[in-house]
Design a protein around this motif. Sequence first.
Motif, PDB file in Angstrom:
ATOM      1  N   LEU A   9     -39.934  16.228  84.910  1.00  0.00           N
ATOM      2  CA  LEU A   9     -39.683  17.627  84.551  1.00  0.00           C
ATOM      3  C   LEU A   9     -39.679  18.530  85.783  1.00  0.00           C
ATOM      4  CD1 LEU A   9     -41.845  17.788  81.315  1.00  0.00           C
ATOM      5  CD2 LEU A   9     -39.419  18.356  81.428  1.00  0.00           C
ATOM      6  N   MET A  10     -40.589  18.284  86.707  1.00  0.00           N
ATOM      7  CA  MET A  10     -40.632  19.092  87.934  1.00  0.00           C
ATOM      8  C   MET A  10     -39.368  18.875  88.768  1.00  0.00           C
ATOM      9  SD  MET A  10     -44.622  19.212  89.149  1.00  0.00           S
ATOM     10  CE  MET A  10     -45.039  17.481  88.929  1.00  0.00           C
ATOM     11  N   CYS A  11     -38.902  17.633  88.834  1.00  0.00           N
ATOM     12  CA  CYS A  11     -37.666  17.343  89.577  1.00  0.00           C
ATOM     13  C   CYS A  11     -36.468  18.055  88.948  1.00  0.00           C
ATOM     14  CB  CYS A  11     -37.412  15.832  89.613  1.00  0.00           C
ATOM     15  SG  CYS A  11     -38.589  14.904  90.619  1.00  0.00           S
ATOM     16  N   LEU A  12     -36.368  18.000  87.613  1.00  0.00           N
ATOM     17  CA  LEU A  12     -35.251  18.648  86.919  1.00  0.00           C
ATOM     18  C   LEU A  12     -35.288  20.160  87.095  1.00  0.00           C
ATOM     19  CD1 LEU A  12     -35.245  16.547  83.615  1.00  0.00           C
ATOM     20  CD2 LEU A  12     -33.457  16.556  85.355  1.00  0.00           C
ATOM     21  N   GLY A  13     -36.490  20.732  87.093  1.00  0.00           N
ATOM     22  CA  GLY A  13     -36.620  22.169  87.316  1.00  0.00           C
ATOM     23  C   GLY A  13     -36.161  22.582  88.696  1.00  0.00           C
ATOM     24  N   CYS A  14     -36.436  21.732  89.691  1.00  0.00           N
ATOM     25  CA  CYS A  14     -36.069  22.051  91.085  1.00  0.00           C
ATOM     26  C   CYS A  14     -34.560  22.068  91.305  1.00  0.00           C
ATOM     27  CB  CYS A  14     -36.722  21.054  92.037  1.00  0.00           C
ATOM     28  SG  CYS A  14     -38.513  21.283  92.200  1.00  0.00           S
ATOM     29  N   ILE A  15     -33.799  21.341  90.472  1.00  0.00           N
ATOM     30  CA  ILE A  15     -32.335  21.317  90.617  1.00  0.00           C
ATOM     31  C   ILE A  15     -31.756  22.725  90.463  1.00  0.00           C
ATOM     32  CG2 ILE A  15     -30.186  20.461  89.571  1.00  0.00           C
ATOM     33  CD1 ILE A  15     -31.674  17.914  88.846  1.00  0.00           C
ATOM     34  N   ASN A  16     -32.444  23.575  89.700  1.00  0.00           N
ATOM     35  CA  ASN A  16     -31.933  24.932  89.475  1.00  0.00           C
ATOM     36  C   ASN A  16     -31.873  25.781  90.739  1.00  0.00           C
ATOM     37  OD1 ASN A  16     -31.874  24.204  86.717  1.00  0.00           O
ATOM     38  ND2 ASN A  16     -32.287  26.311  86.129  1.00  0.00           N
ATOM     39  N   VAL A  17     -32.588  25.360  91.785  1.00  0.00           N
ATOM     40  CA  VAL A  17     -32.503  26.074  93.068  1.00  0.00           C
ATOM     41  C   VAL A  17     -31.070  25.982  93.610  1.00  0.00           C
ATOM     42  CG1 VAL A  17     -33.322  26.137  95.454  1.00  0.00           C
ATOM     43  CG2 VAL A  17     -34.940  25.711  93.587  1.00  0.00           C
ATOM     44  N   ILE A  18     -30.432  24.810  93.436  1.00  0.00           N
ATOM     45  CA  ILE A  18     -29.041  24.618  93.874  1.00  0.00           C
ATOM     46  C   ILE A  18     -28.127  25.587  93.118  1.00  0.00           C
ATOM     47  CG2 ILE A  18     -27.112  22.985  94.040  1.00  0.00           C
ATOM     48  CD1 ILE A  18     -29.202  20.722  94.062  1.00  0.00           C
ATOM     49  N   ALA A  19     -28.325  25.659  91.783  1.00  0.00           N
ATOM     50  CA  ALA A  19     -27.496  26.550  90.962  1.00  0.00           C
ATOM     51  C   ALA A  19     -27.713  28.010  91.361  1.00  0.00           C
ATOM     52  CB  ALA A  19     -27.822  26.346  89.484  1.00  0.00           C
ATOM     53  N   ALA A  20     -28.968  28.384  91.641  1.00  0.00           N
ATOM     54  CA  ALA A  20     -29.263  29.769  92.035  1.00  0.00           C
ATOM     55  C   ALA A  20     -28.558  30.121  93.345  1.00  0.00           C
ATOM     56  CB  ALA A  20     -30.771  29.964  92.179  1.00  0.00           C
ATOM     57  N   TYR A  21     -28.508  29.155  94.269  1.00  0.00           N
ATOM     58  CA  TYR A  21     -27.806  29.380  95.538  1.00  0.00           C
ATOM     59  C   TYR A  21     -26.312  29.597  95.303  1.00  0.00           C
ATOM     60  CZ  TYR A  21     -25.602  28.545 100.032  1.00  0.00           C
ATOM     61  OH  TYR A  21     -24.822  28.667 101.148  1.00  0.00           O
ATOM     62  N   ILE A  22     -25.737  28.830  94.376  1.00  0.00           N
ATOM     63  CA  ILE A  22     -24.311  28.994  94.040  1.00  0.00           C
ATOM     64  C   ILE A  22     -24.064  30.392  93.474  1.00  0.00           C
ATOM     65  CG2 ILE A  22     -22.463  28.216  92.485  1.00  0.00           C
ATOM     66  CD1 ILE A  22     -23.747  25.367  92.733  1.00  0.00           C
ATOM     67  N   PHE A  23     -24.926  30.829  92.547  1.00  0.00           N
ATOM     68  CA  PHE A  23     -24.745  32.147  91.935  1.00  0.00           C
ATOM     69  C   PHE A  23     -25.017  33.289  92.923  1.00  0.00           C
ATOM     70  CE2 PHE A  23     -25.809  29.793  87.839  1.00  0.00           C
ATOM     71  CZ  PHE A  23     -24.490  29.742  87.434  1.00  0.00           C
ATOM     72  N   TRP A  24     -25.776  33.007  93.983  1.00  0.00           N
ATOM     73  CA  TRP A  24     -26.023  34.006  95.013  1.00  0.00           C
ATOM     74  C   TRP A  24     -24.726  34.440  95.688  1.00  0.00           C
ATOM     75  CZ3 TRP A  24     -30.124  36.870  96.379  1.00  0.00           C
ATOM     76  CH2 TRP A  24     -30.109  37.502  97.635  1.00  0.00           C
ATOM     77  N   ASN A  25     -23.699  33.565  95.633  1.00  0.00           N
ATOM     78  CA  ASN A  25     -22.411  33.855  96.270  1.00  0.00           C
ATOM     79  C   ASN A  25     -21.475  34.697  95.400  1.00  0.00           C
ATOM     80  OD1 ASN A  25     -22.375  32.192  98.910  1.00  0.00           O
ATOM     81  ND2 ASN A  25     -23.178  30.754  97.403  1.00  0.00           N
ATOM     82  N   ILE A  26     -21.917  35.052  94.187  1.00  0.00           N
ATOM     83  CA  ILE A  26     -21.110  35.934  93.344  1.00  0.00           C
ATOM     84  C   ILE A  26     -21.063  37.316  93.995  1.00  0.00           C
ATOM     85  CG2 ILE A  26     -20.956  37.073  91.074  1.00  0.00           C
ATOM     86  CD1 ILE A  26     -22.572  34.695  89.936  1.00  0.00           C
ATOM     87  N   PRO A  27     -19.886  37.921  94.125  1.00  0.00           N
ATOM     88  CA  PRO A  27     -19.824  39.285  94.684  1.00  0.00           C
ATOM     89  C   PRO A  27     -20.693  40.262  93.901  1.00  0.00           C
ATOM     90  CG  PRO A  27     -17.630  38.324  94.522  1.00  0.00           C
ATOM     91  CD  PRO A  27     -18.552  37.383  93.827  1.00  0.00           C
TER      92      PRO A  27
END
Length: 463
Positions: free
Chosen positions: A440-458
């Motif tokens: 569960l902790m590993c799966l939760g950490c994957i969301n950091v990648i997604a957050a970085y992707i969304f950080w690039n939204i204008p």
Amino acid sequence: MNATPSHQALTPEFRLLVLLVSIGFFMQGLDSTIINTALPAIALNLGEDPLRMHSVVVAYVLSVAACIPLSGWLADRYGVRNIYFAAIIIFALASLGCAFSHNLNELLIYRVLQGFGGALLLPVGRLALLKIIPRTQFLAAMSLMSLAGLMGPLIGPTLGGWMAEYLSWQWVFFINIPIGILGALLTFKAMPNVTEPEVAAFDFGGFILLIFAMVSLCLGIENFASPQYPIWWSLGLIFVGIISSFIYAYHAHTHQNALFRSRLFNNKIFTLGILGNFFARLGGNAMPFLLPLMLQVAFGFEPFITGLLMIPTVLGSLASKPIIRPIIQYFGYRRVLVVNTLLVGICIASFALTTAETPIWLRAIHFFVFGILNSLQFVSMNTLTLKDLTQQDASSGNSFLSMIMMLSMSIGVALAGTLVNMFSAYFGADQLDLAFHTALMCLGCINVIAAYIFWNIPKNVSV
């Protein structure tokens, strides 16, 4: 107050059609969730390890993902009624095959067939509404259909747990038979067989490449921790999946009739939305599989109680619907998605803090909060992804998003199962709760990648 010209109420002549499409939507939504609480019972009956039953979920979801690109072309070529009828019959007969399966391999074969039927049900049903119902009544039709879609996940886990505990696991599949018969009888009465006069040749080459890519990636991840296969076999499958993806990308750029043309990705928002969807759903979509398994296998909960505990998640999802649009309007897509993606990841990881002794009321609140956050995540990602597509690319973009959503779910479930098995082998069979917690902790950490992707939204992107 009278309905405005743009949003009229549904007239009686179209109600039966909406009921029919809702039945298909309900069947698909029910089948996607009802099996999760029954997996340990199925494993016991078939003599399998409950921790290796994720393939039953993956087989269905991956089959749906692989066949989504085919659905629109078949409906245009052979008519929406014929394909919808075929989808219901395939789904019902495959459900019957699942119920009478004597071993895991038989069950997997029928789950793949069931996924093929499921892949046609929802897209073809939605396409039928789009082609037959006037635009002024389309919103009312979609709202009613969405209500039926929400009912499936709401009752699915509890119904699956109750059947597994008090009847038998086979009833998880038997329940589709009467619903399928009703749908099949209604199809010829309620749905005209609308076809397209000119249908372009189907891109079978691209279709095969996509299937190769999706199946190879999923099987590679799923078999990673399996003692039956050497690690080079899993790595080889993942490599084949990546190479097939690159070949398809070239195919999409050069082939005039490609399923998904490369011009879709000229739209930066669409590209960010697709990438964010893929990574953010790996953890969120694995939870309906992983949490019931943890509650039963690691904590010793009964199937029916496990199913009841899943209800707060769906209630949280329903409760969030009215607030999503105002939140996005106030904060903007970028801020909402970056913050909420991290919150979803933290919430997934926080399930590692629960034990068999965690109070039921606290567990229910935890699931409710997860349902709210997950719903906000999915709706925000989906609307962002499709919002700026041209009318010309809307249908293709929507199909590609649907495919990515199902692919991410199948890889997420495969990854969750693989992580639990890896950590179970590492910590020992007597430390199952620790294996689930670490996964569960590993799966939760994957969301950091997604957050970085969304950080690039204008920053200026709004509703």
